[in-house]
Design a protein around this motif. Sequence first.
Motif, PDB file in Angstrom:
ATOM      1  N   LEU A 125       0.886  -1.154   0.000  1.00 39.12           N
ATOM      2  CA  LEU A 125       0.000   0.000   0.000  1.00 39.12           C
ATOM      3  C   LEU A 125       0.928   1.208   0.000  1.00 39.12           C
ATOM      4  N   ALA A 126       0.958   1.922  -1.110  1.00 39.20           N
ATOM      5  CA  ALA A 126       1.924   3.000  -1.253  1.00 39.20           C
ATOM      6  C   ALA A 126       1.554   4.161  -0.353  1.00 39.20           C
ATOM      7  N   THR A 127       2.506   4.657   0.415  1.00 40.27           N
ATOM      8  CA  THR A 127       2.250   5.836   1.238  1.00 40.27           C
ATOM      9  C   THR A 127       3.161   6.952   0.784  1.00 40.27           C
ATOM     10  N   GLU A 128       4.414   6.911   1.219  1.00 40.92           N
ATOM     11  CA  GLU A 128       5.319   8.019   0.886  1.00 40.92           C
ATOM     12  C   GLU A 128       5.604   8.101  -0.614  1.00 40.92           C
ATOM     13  N   SER A 129       5.935   6.963  -1.218  1.00 42.00           N
ATOM     14  CA  SER A 129       6.343   7.062  -2.624  1.00 42.00           C
ATOM     15  C   SER A 129       5.199   6.681  -3.561  1.00 42.00           C
ATOM     16  N   ASP A 130       5.421   6.911  -4.811  1.00 40.20           N
ATOM     17  CA  ASP A 130       4.366   6.727  -5.806  1.00 40.20           C
ATOM     18  C   ASP A 130       4.080   5.258  -6.068  1.00 40.20           C
ATOM     19  N   VAL A 131       2.930   5.017  -6.681  1.00 37.95           N
ATOM     20  CA  VAL A 131       2.595   3.660  -7.110  1.00 37.95           C
ATOM     21  C   VAL A 131       3.268   3.445  -8.465  1.00 37.95           C
ATOM     22  N   LYS A 132       4.469   2.883  -8.420  1.00 27.87           N
ATOM     23  CA  LYS A 132       5.183   2.620  -9.665  1.00 27.87           C
ATOM     24  C   LYS A 132       5.807   1.249  -9.535  1.00 27.87           C
ATOM     25  N   PRO A 133       5.974   0.558 -10.660  1.00 26.48           N
ATOM     26  CA  PRO A 133       6.579  -0.772 -10.559  1.00 26.48           C
ATOM     27  C   PRO A 133       7.942  -0.722  -9.877  1.00 26.48           C
ATOM     28  N   GLU A 134       8.751   0.304 -10.185  1.00 28.23           N
ATOM     29  CA  GLU A 134      10.102   0.309  -9.622  1.00 28.23           C
ATOM     30  C   GLU A 134      10.118   0.631  -8.129  1.00 28.23           C
ATOM     31  N   ALA A 135       9.018   1.215  -7.618  1.00 32.47           N
ATOM     32  CA  ALA A 135       8.947   1.473  -6.174  1.00 32.47           C
ATOM     33  C   ALA A 135       8.285   0.310  -5.443  1.00 32.47           C
ATOM     34  N   SER A 136       7.898  -0.719  -6.181  1.00 30.52           N
ATOM     35  CA  SER A 136       7.308  -1.893  -5.542  1.00 30.52           C
ATOM     36  C   SER A 136       8.415  -2.721  -4.898  1.00 30.52           C
ATOM     37  N   HIS A 137       8.003  -3.621  -4.027  1.00 27.50           N
ATOM     38  CA  HIS A 137       8.944  -4.566  -3.443  1.00 27.50           C
ATOM     39  C   HIS A 137       8.791  -5.884  -4.200  1.00 27.50           C
ATOM     40  N   PRO A 138       9.657  -6.843  -4.050  1.00 28.93           N
ATOM     41  CA  PRO A 138      10.863  -6.858  -3.231  1.00 28.93           C
ATOM     42  C   PRO A 138      11.925  -5.913  -3.785  1.00 28.93           C
ATOM     43  N   PHE A 139      12.865  -5.560  -2.918  1.00 30.16           N
ATOM     44  CA  PHE A 139      14.009  -4.782  -3.346  1.00 30.16           C
ATOM     45  C   PHE A 139      15.236  -5.654  -3.465  1.00 30.16           C
ATOM     46  N   TRP A 140      15.897  -5.432  -4.546  1.00 26.36           N
ATOM     47  CA  TRP A 140      17.182  -6.063  -4.741  1.00 26.36           C
ATOM     48  C   TRP A 140      18.220  -5.176  -4.074  1.00 26.36           C
ATOM     49  N   ALA A 141      19.242  -5.776  -3.458  1.00 26.12           N
ATOM     50  CA  ALA A 141      20.316  -5.001  -2.846  1.00 26.12           C
ATOM     51  C   ALA A 141      21.191  -4.483  -3.972  1.00 26.12           C
ATOM     52  N   THR A 142      20.872  -3.293  -4.443  1.00 32.71           N
ATOM     53  CA  THR A 142      21.552  -2.721  -5.611  1.00 32.71           C
ATOM     54  C   THR A 142      23.066  -2.963  -5.537  1.00 32.71           C
ATOM     55  N   GLY A 143      23.587  -3.629  -6.548  1.00 39.15           N
ATOM     56  CA  GLY A 143      25.025  -3.862  -6.598  1.00 39.15           C
ATOM     57  C   GLY A 143      25.451  -5.229  -6.089  1.00 39.15           C
ATOM     58  N   PHE A 144      24.571  -5.914  -5.394  1.00 38.37           N
ATOM     59  CA  PHE A 144      24.937  -7.212  -4.818  1.00 38.37           C
ATOM     60  C   PHE A 144      24.050  -8.311  -5.405  1.00 38.37           C
ATOM     61  N   ALA A 145      24.655  -9.211  -6.144  1.00 38.77           N
ATOM     62  CA  ALA A 145      23.880 -10.245  -6.811  1.00 38.77           C
ATOM     63  C   ALA A 145      23.133 -11.110  -5.794  1.00 38.77           C
ATOM     64  N   ASP A 146      21.914 -11.468  -6.146  1.00 41.60           N
ATOM     65  CA  ASP A 146      21.157 -12.497  -5.422  1.00 41.60           C
ATOM     66  C   ASP A 146      20.673 -12.127  -4.022  1.00 41.60           C
ATOM     67  N   VAL A 147      20.756 -10.857  -3.635  1.00 39.60           N
ATOM     68  CA  VAL A 147      20.233 -10.479  -2.314  1.00 39.60           C
ATOM     69  C   VAL A 147      18.933  -9.691  -2.512  1.00 39.60           C
ATOM     70  N   ALA A 148      17.875 -10.144  -1.840  1.00 43.76           N
ATOM     71  CA  ALA A 148      16.582  -9.454  -1.969  1.00 43.76           C
ATOM     72  C   ALA A 148      15.936  -9.312  -0.601  1.00 43.76           C
ATOM     73  N   ILE A 149      15.022  -8.361  -0.526  1.00 48.78           N
ATOM     74  CA  ILE A 149      14.377  -8.097   0.762  1.00 48.78           C
ATOM     75  C   ILE A 149      12.913  -7.722   0.582  1.00 48.78           C
ATOM     76  N   VAL A 150      12.089  -8.118   1.545  1.00 52.94           N
ATOM     77  CA  VAL A 150      10.734  -7.572   1.655  1.00 52.94           C
ATOM     78  C   VAL A 150      10.578  -7.073   3.079  1.00 52.94           C
TER      79      VAL A 150
END
Lengths: 304, 652
Positions: free
Chosen positions: A153-178
Amino acid sequence: MCGIAGVMYRGSENFGTGEALIRMLDGCQHRGPDSTGFALYSPEPSGQLKLRFFIDPVVTVDVDGAIASIRARLLDLGATIEEEAKPGDNYRVMIRYTGDVQKLSYEMEHAAKVISIGTSLEIVKDVGTAHDVDDRYQVNQFSGTHGLGHVRLATESDVKPEASHPFWATGFADVAIVHNGQITNYWKMRRRLEQRGFEFTTDNDSELIAVYLADKMAQGIELKEALASSIDDLDGTFSFLVSTEDEIGYAKDRLAAKPMIMYEDDDLVAIASEEVSLNRLFPGRALNTREPAPGSFATWSRSI
Amino acid sequence: MVSLDLAELSVRDANTQLRKLGEAGENIEVLNPDARHHIGVGLTAPVDVMVNGSAGYFCAGLTDQARFTVTHNVGWGVGDNMYSGSVVVGGNAGAIPGVAIRGAEIVIKGNMGSRAGQVMKAGTLCCVGNANFMAGYMMYGGRIIILGDSGERLGEDMSSGEIFVAGKVQDLGSDAMLTDISQSEVDSLCEFLDRYEIKAPKSFSKVVNAGTKLRYGTPEQPMRSIPFSSFSGTSSYWNPKVQEDVVIKSQSGRYRIRGYGGARPLPHLSDIGFRKDLQNAGSDRNVVNSVEMATEIGGINGARPLKLSMPVMIAPMSYGALSRSTKYAIAMGSAMSGIAENTGEGGMSDAQRDAAGQLIFQCLGGRLGWNIHDMRRADALEIYISQGAKPGLGGQLMAKKVTPELAEIRGIPSGIDLRSPSRHPDILGADDLVIKVEEFREATGYEVPVSVKLGAGRIRDDIKIASKDGFDFVELDGMQGSTGAGSAEVIDNVGIPTLSAIIEAIEALEEIGAREKIQLVLMGGLRDGVDAVKALCLGADAVAFGTSVIVAGGCISCMQCHVGQCVTGIATQDPEHEKRYKPEIEASNIHRFLESVRWQIAALTDALGYSDVKNLSRDDLVALTPEAADITGLPYEPAAGPSAMREKGINV
């Protein structure tokens, strides 16, 4: 503001992780109707890297041109392209690459919107419900060892695919977070990591957790220890799940402000915001579940 | 016994049937619950309900008299606000089991999650296994029995009640202490355990409130006399207000508490004016009847809307901050003018319910006076998140006002300096809030509108959440809003002005295409019909008045609301002071004031060229100051400024 889910099957063969996560997220869609995402792990024996890019149909007039420029950039950086596809608004490419993955990541970030990079990890996320995203990206076809999922449920940031989760740890292969919650010392932590050369592609606090943990692991610290220190270092409310090529783990803040519940048996471990998600894997069965204690963390490794 | 199978029925349909079966006196079995939320919510009949499996959030919430058994686990908030009756859970319970219960018995055979029994008022919560941390957090009464270990910070900020622990007391919370247990208490515990066929342990530790934080160390001192006009109007850096503040703090050594509204110059609705020459305003003597003003609020999602004779309602103010007679007078005055009254925090009284034509029932974090029966007789429900005068803080009611009668309706001990919780036990984010809203809808059969009261801070985000979480309307309260008692630091320094709040709210809703999905009621220092029309022009669907209604009803603006000895009998619970207040007379005064508001709205709408208030538009407005122009994006036209308007004989 959201719901999270994670599952890891014991055993070395592939399981229907995509279908499992679709069901779990459908169960808690009320927590976040705006967007849905999946981090799916399936080891690639060839050692190739899987890359996913988001090609925004709203701002991209020439989709083929955008893809061509991503290809060109990859080739420039010394990658060999092995396989390509264009599911939904993604460009998915498998490459052979022997250089520094973090350098590749940052270079590609500057050229396009990277969703994930890994030998095992693929992130699929978009606006809409679990079923909407499944319809566009055939998540139910995914099989693998483990995965994470998220409804937002988007609050601070916009409803955009790139602001959706999960997040990849930018720069580090194979690490993801929810993540469910809010990191209040976000900017302070981010500046600290930026001063050490790390780059952030969003203003989302979940990306920070991913990079924070990946950085620790890159220094040779075990995931479990990284989770322990995250409870001290991160301020605010959080219940999050993290996954790597071989492990999944959780951490929960000391105030236990965000829900989390888990189920474990001989076949799998499943964790979610609400028991209703766990029950989607076992309809009609009352489960022996457990609520993690405030300020606690744990990890599970996949059998290899 | 009748079976309801959740593999086939939705929870909403099952609950509808459950209530019908309950009325018919049938016992019920729920099959395949699969941890779904809201099972049994709103059941108020003395029947047995057997849930075969695990239930989700708020199982048996907002119920009375029913006896629930859940064979396996429950999620957050089992038995929420339960009045009487019982719940027996065979497995574990998630966080806040027994939250805000008012007399029920809840037994958890396994372990229970954190903050068990938060803000409970009466009844018994019993856990056979271990409790997680902060059991008994902010409890006001009743007892918690933990047969395993207690978890950390046991009894944190409890005001009253008892906690009995058979296992290890891991750690005591703030203002909690161990004390001796009497034989009669042991006997009572054994009787309870015996009734639920639980083996009694050999001994218990007993934890109660230590009494160090129930009252402020120094009482709040009366303010030195500064007229409200110079209290709020001065612009010099050091002034009588600052001097008074330093002198009082040199005695009390803590933050100040005061009543009344924000008192610093801020951009406000008075900084905008009407673009059009209004010289025809008032020429039509029948204008009140010729302009369409009737307004429905709360019906956009299918609930039964409030029907207001004009786009105006009364702002939420509690019985507690105000005397019973004052709430009664406001209820009568609002009914005479055909608008809605609001209970505020302190619960609903019969006299108020009967006198008010339409009544909004407000739910706050302490759940003071909150219960299923009054929810059912309310015309709308409102979840208070924060208020404009003090965003992020709960209410304060000084001991002088916490009389036995008031304490009873709120379900709290009398004579404490009541600092209401600033957060809801079960709303820690937008994701929890959506489940809470659904619980209220289940409890009232989806017939009653549900609103949210938001103090204006990060309104751009908050209003989006409000629309996504399915509220029917928002009561949006700007920084100029008033309070019965709040920290002076917060009143003057936290939040954003009412003018900024409405602009941000409208912009944010338009950003996500949701302007039509939620209605907006603006409040926070709105004074009269002129302010109301400006607010409507800026996009509000209705407005609410608090302070001006109180002033119309006899308030002399002495700003001593928090002290409890209000000379007019308004902000007091002292019968001697309250005697001075004549509710019937003040109701007529309030009514007359509201009718002047009606005339202002009608005359201005008519003069602007409309026959319906819904057609008022921001194109009718200009900014009179650069700040107001910056906030609103309205054109700044000094030629239309106050002095120019006054020259034309127009009162702004």
